[in-house]
Structures are given as structure tokens and as C-alpha cells.
Design an enzyme around this catalytic site. Structure first.
Site, mmCIF file in Angstrom:
data_model
loop_
_atom_site.group_PDB
_atom_site.id
_atom_site.type_symbol
_atom_site.label_atom_id
_atom_site.label_comp_id
_atom_site.label_asym_id
_atom_site.label_seq_id
_atom_site.Cartn_x
_atom_site.Cartn_y
_atom_site.Cartn_z
ATOM 1 N N CYS A 26 0.975 -1.236 0.056
ATOM 2 C CA CYS A 26 -0.032 -0.074 0.105
ATOM 3 C C CYS A 26 0.844 1.290 -0.143
ATOM 4 O O CYS A 26 1.424 1.513 -0.878
ATOM 5 C CB CYS A 26 -1.080 -0.012 1.199
ATOM 6 S SG CYS A 26 -2.251 1.271 0.977
ATOM 7 N N HIS B 72 -3.769 -5.355 0.077
ATOM 8 C CA HIS B 72 -3.362 -5.761 1.384
ATOM 9 C C HIS B 72 -3.272 -7.326 1.526
ATOM 10 O O HIS B 72 -4.441 -8.036 2.004
ATOM 11 C CB HIS B 72 -4.159 -5.247 2.493
ATOM 12 C CG HIS B 72 -4.168 -3.546 2.640
ATOM 13 N ND1 HIS B 72 -3.118 -3.033 3.628
ATOM 14 C CD2 HIS B 72 -4.724 -2.586 2.122
ATOM 15 C CE1 HIS B 72 -3.130 -1.796 3.548
ATOM 16 N NE2 HIS B 72 -3.990 -1.517 2.640
ATOM 17 N N GLU C 227 -2.189 -9.099 3.620
ATOM 18 C CA GLU C 227 -2.441 -9.656 5.268
ATOM 19 C C GLU C 227 -4.012 -9.645 5.388
ATOM 20 O O GLU C 227 -4.531 -9.963 6.584
ATOM 21 C CB GLU C 227 -1.666 -8.767 6.005
ATOM 22 C CG GLU C 227 -2.120 -7.147 6.281
ATOM 23 C CD GLU C 227 -1.766 -6.275 5.158
ATOM 24 O OE1 GLU C 227 -1.532 -6.634 4.114
ATOM 25 O OE2 GLU C 227 -2.072 -5.009 5.480
#
Lengths: 205, 268
Positions: free
Chosen positions: A84, A186, A188
Site C-alpha cells: 500500500c 493488502h 495480510e
């Protein structure tokens, strides 16, 4: 693979813990650190990011030993992943709340998304379209939805763009130049797709 | 293309996962962390975690050392973020900036604010500036009264003299990034979303709406997506009674050509 050790750079970005949890879950060693020793001794570097370009750059300049990082990434060619804002800052300039200098590793700028009438920030699950073969995407197959939260995106040479995403218009959602990787989404927070992508990154030597 | 989202809502009362009916009756469903892991494995797009413990119950709990479930809400969030790799929204007991900060630090991605919208609107604007609009979800409970939708106060079961559409517009102007819209009338009824409510609010604001309240079968999710402009469909009760519930709901939507992520089971 046993020797992999990730240095997760921490300049006060909100998502460090989630990235840490993901790497831990996959089963690799990871330290959250800005320490010169850790940056030198690790095999992989990750720069996470949430927030605006300028704020992130201010904190990065204050907290991360940039000459050491530059050497490890640009000269020693250690695998690097920016997430990001961590992707955005490796380019030359960002235009979020004024003009800010980035790390300038790669040619390109970071501009507000041209989303037509779609609301910003662009939040949610969106698919990526692979533009170039990259080891980052190995084994993704049809799982190509990732989680995005952002209002700005990178504009750079087509040669660096490995995936694009559509939100009103297409924008660059991932880049690669040799050992330098960056994703606008993202991993994650992207469940299986994120796990596959992160495993791919950590399998690079 | 950006996908519509399917979101399980977990209600926590005194550290236990509960089922709710009409915002007033609650049934214990068990351990919240194991439930979250299952919901994650079934491919939820996101999770909303709401602590609906009443303040008085909270203090009671702290005094009672023999209470069987000693996990605090914050500890639960921390555990949850270790077993799920998807966006998590948490709500309940948020009255100041540091409450939000603590929740984000523990792995939450967004916070949901409800009574603050009316009592301390400044908290919404301040937190949107501090953490970004994408972090702030305005949660509004709607109840039909005098042929319109009014804001319901879950603390005392009264109705505020404020229209739901007015509060939704206020939330947007304060910088909220999304609205979690709950129908009190439909809560636990299983007869489908209040589509009229969804449309009324969607017309008035540009930020994404998450529909909640009333789902009793998979087709209700489709109706929500098909007959209104909501960005996400959420439910609580329906996801807790069937194995692979989220996966099956997603499969139903995908098979019915809804714009959702492909159904998938994930081994975590």
C-alpha cells in the site's frame, strides 16, 4: 527455506501487526524492527503502510536508516515488498495533501485515483489482472481478488506494472523491478490469495 | 470489478457469542474465537464484531472472579486477528480516540460507532481525520415508527426523534466511511431485509451501506443485493447454525450471478 528471516520495517504504520500475524501463520521467522543489524541480517524486507504519503515519508525518514536500506535493496538486491503506502513511497513523488518526495527508487508518481463516479477511498475486494509474469503471482490461478483500501495509486512505466485493477478506470495494483516488489492491496487482509502471494514472496532468494 | 461483500456479524455479550432477537432477547452460542476461525475458513469477506454488553453487566463481571469466561473484548480481538486474515470491524464501548487506537493496534481495521453519532458527533469527525474515513463505520439502528424510520436507542429501548436518513447524512458529513444499517423490527425474524429501509438510506448518501437484520435464508441476501444499492449484506444468527454457512451462502449468490467473490473454503 529454513533460513528465511523477514525484517518487517516499523515506522508506526497501522498494519504491522496484521502483516506480522500472516508471516507467523505461514511459518517464517519475522522481526519487527528498524535496526541496522536486522535490516542487514534478514533475507527479506517488507515495508507495510496505511495512511497518507507525506505522513508516512516523514516517519520513514525519522525512523528507518535509509542508507542501510538503500544498500540492501538497491545494491545487494535483497527481496523487498512494499504494501500500500509502502509501495507508493518507493517512487519519486506523491501528491496526497501536497507534493512530497518519495524514496525515488523507481520512476513514477503517486496520484489520486481517477474513479469516475465511484466513491473514494476505494475499499473492498477487487480483482487484479496480471499484466506480466511475476513470481509473486505463482499458483494464484483463479483466486485473484484482493482487499484494497486506498485513494491514491502509482503511475509508472508499463514495464514495471505486473497487475492492473479496475475501479472506474484501471490503475496499477502491483509492480516489480528485479528484486523490488510492491502491491497496492493488502495481502495480510486477503485471505487465501494473500497467503499464496506472501508465500511466493518469501520463497524468493 | 469491485465485489459486493457478505459479512457475518458476531454479537458478544459478557465475552460470549450470542444470538439476538428484537435487540432484547439473547441466547448463548458459545466461544467467540473458535466461531471466528470457522467463519474465516468458510470465506467470509469481512467480519463485524460487536460488543453489546451493557455497562452495568461489565462492572458486575469484573467483580466476579469466578466468571467462567475471563477474556476481555480486547483480548478476543487480539486472538481473532491471529486466526483471520480479513478485514475486521469492531464496535461497542468506544467513547474516545484512544479506544479506537487500542482496537486498531490489536488488529482491527475499522471501528463501528453507534451512540457516539448522537452523543459525541465530534468523535466521528475527529477520528475520521486521525485514522481516515475508511476506518470509521457509523452503525445506525432503525425502527419503524409513525410510518417512517427512526433511530432506535439500544441502551434504553427508546426511539430518538431523529430520522434514520437524517442521521445517515450526518454520519457521512462527519466523515464516516460506511454505514452499518440495522433493522430492529427485522432483527431475529428471518423474514428478509427491510428493502424499503435500505433504499431510503441508499438514496440519501454516497458512502457504502451494509445491510443487516432479517436474513432467514440465503435468498434474502440476494434480494438485498438485487433490490437495493447496498454494498454489503450482513447477518448474524443465520451463520451460526449450519456447517460451512458462509461458503454455502456465497455459493448461492455466486450461482445466482451476484457480483461476489468466488466461494472458497480456506484451510487456516
Amino acid at each position: 527455506m529454513k533460513n528465511v528471516k523477514v525484517c518487517l520495517l516499523d515506522y508506526g504504520s497501522g498494519n504491522v501487526r496484521s502483516v506480522f500475524n500472516l508471516i507467523n501463520h505461514i511459518g517464517f521467522r519475522v522481526v519487527v524492527s528498524n535496526d541496522e543489524k536486522d535490516i542487514r541480517s534478514c533475507t527479506h524486507l517488507i515495508l507495510p503502510g496505511v495512511g497518507s504519503f507525506g505522513t508516512a515519508m516523514d516517519k520513514i525518514k525519522r525512523k528507518i536508516p535509509l542508507s542501510v536500506l538503500d544498500k540492501e535493496v538497491l545494491i545487494k538486491k535483497k527481496p523487498f515488498l512494499g504494501i500500500c503506502v509502502g509501495l507508493q513511497v518507493i517512487f519519486q513523488k506523491g501528491y496526497e495533501f501536497g507534493e512530497h518526495d518519495g524514496l525515488g527508487w523507481l520512476n513514477g508518481i503517486v496520484e489520486k485515483l481517477d474513479s469516475e463516479n465511484h466513491p473514494l477511498p476505494h475499499i473492498g475486494w477487487n480483482s487484479i489482472k496480471e499484466k506480466k509474469r511475476s513470481p509473486l503471482f505463482t499458483g494464484l490461478g483463479k483466486i485473484n481478488d484482493f482487499y484494497f483500501v486506498h485513494s491514491f495509486a502509482v503511475k509508472t512505466d508499463a514495464a514495471l506494472v505486473i497487475s492492473k485493477t479496475f475501479y472506474g478506470n484501471t490503475f496499477c495494483s502491483a509492480i516489480q523491478k528485479d528484486n523490488i516488489f510492491g502491491v497496492q492491496f493488502h495481502p495480510e487482509k486477503s485471505q487465501k490469495a494473500g497467503i499464496v502471494l506472501m508465500k511466493n514472496f518469501l520463497s524468493l532468494i | 470489478m469491485k465485489k459486493k461483500r457478505l459479512i457475518p456479524v458476531l454479537l458478544l455479550k459478557n465475552g460470549w457469542l450470542v444470538q439476538s432477537k428484537s435487540f432484547s432477547r439473547y441466547q448463548n452460542l458459545g466461544n467467540p474465537t473458535t466461531s471466528v476461525k470457522r467463519l474465516s475458513q468458510w470465506g467470509s469477506d469481512e467480519l463485524v464484531y460487536l460488543d453489546i454488553t451493557k455497562d452495568s453487566d461489565y462492572s458486575l463481571r469484573r467483580d466476579d472472579q469466578n466468571y467462567p469466561n475471563r477474556q476481555t473484548f480486547l483480548e478476543i480481538i487480539e486472538d481473532v486477528s491471529k486466526v483471520t486474515f480479513m478485514p475486521i470491524t469492531v464496535g461497542g464501548k468506544i467513547s474516545k480516540i484512544s479506544d479506537i487506537e487500542n482496537r486498531l493496534k490489536l488488529g482491527a481495521d475499522k471501528v463501528s460507532l453507534n451512540s457516539a453519532l448522537i452523543n459525541t458527533p465530534k468523535l466521528i469527525s475527529k477520528s475520521a481525520k486521525e485514522f481516515g474515513s475508511q476506518c470509521i463505520v457509523a452503525s445506525i439502528d432503525a425502527k419503524i415508527e409513525k410510518n417512517d424510520y427512526y433511530v432506535y436507542n439500544s441502551k434504553n429501548s427508546n426511539i430518538y426523534n431523529i430520522l434514520v436518513t437524517e442521521l445517515a447524512q450526518l454520519a457521512e458529513s462527519l466523515g464516516a466511511g460506511e454505514i452499518l444499517l440495522n433493522s430492529v423490527d427485522r432483527d431475529g425474524e428471518g423474514i428478509g431485509y427491510d428493502i424499503e429501509l435500505l433504499n431510503k438510506v441508499c438514496e440519501k448518501v454516497n458512502i457504502p451501506i451494509i445491510a443487516c437484520g432479517g436474513v432467514g435464508e440465503w435468498s434474502h441476501f440476494r434480494d438485498g443485493l438485487d433490490k437495493s444499492n447496498v454494498d454489503a449484506v450482513a447477518a448474524a444468527n443465520i451463520f451460526h447454525y449450519q456447517d460451512q454457512s458462509v461458503y454455502l451462502a456465497k455459493k448461492f449468490l455466486h450461482d445466482n450471478q451476484m457480483n461476489v467473490r468466488k466461494p472458497d473454503l480456506i484451510r487456516l
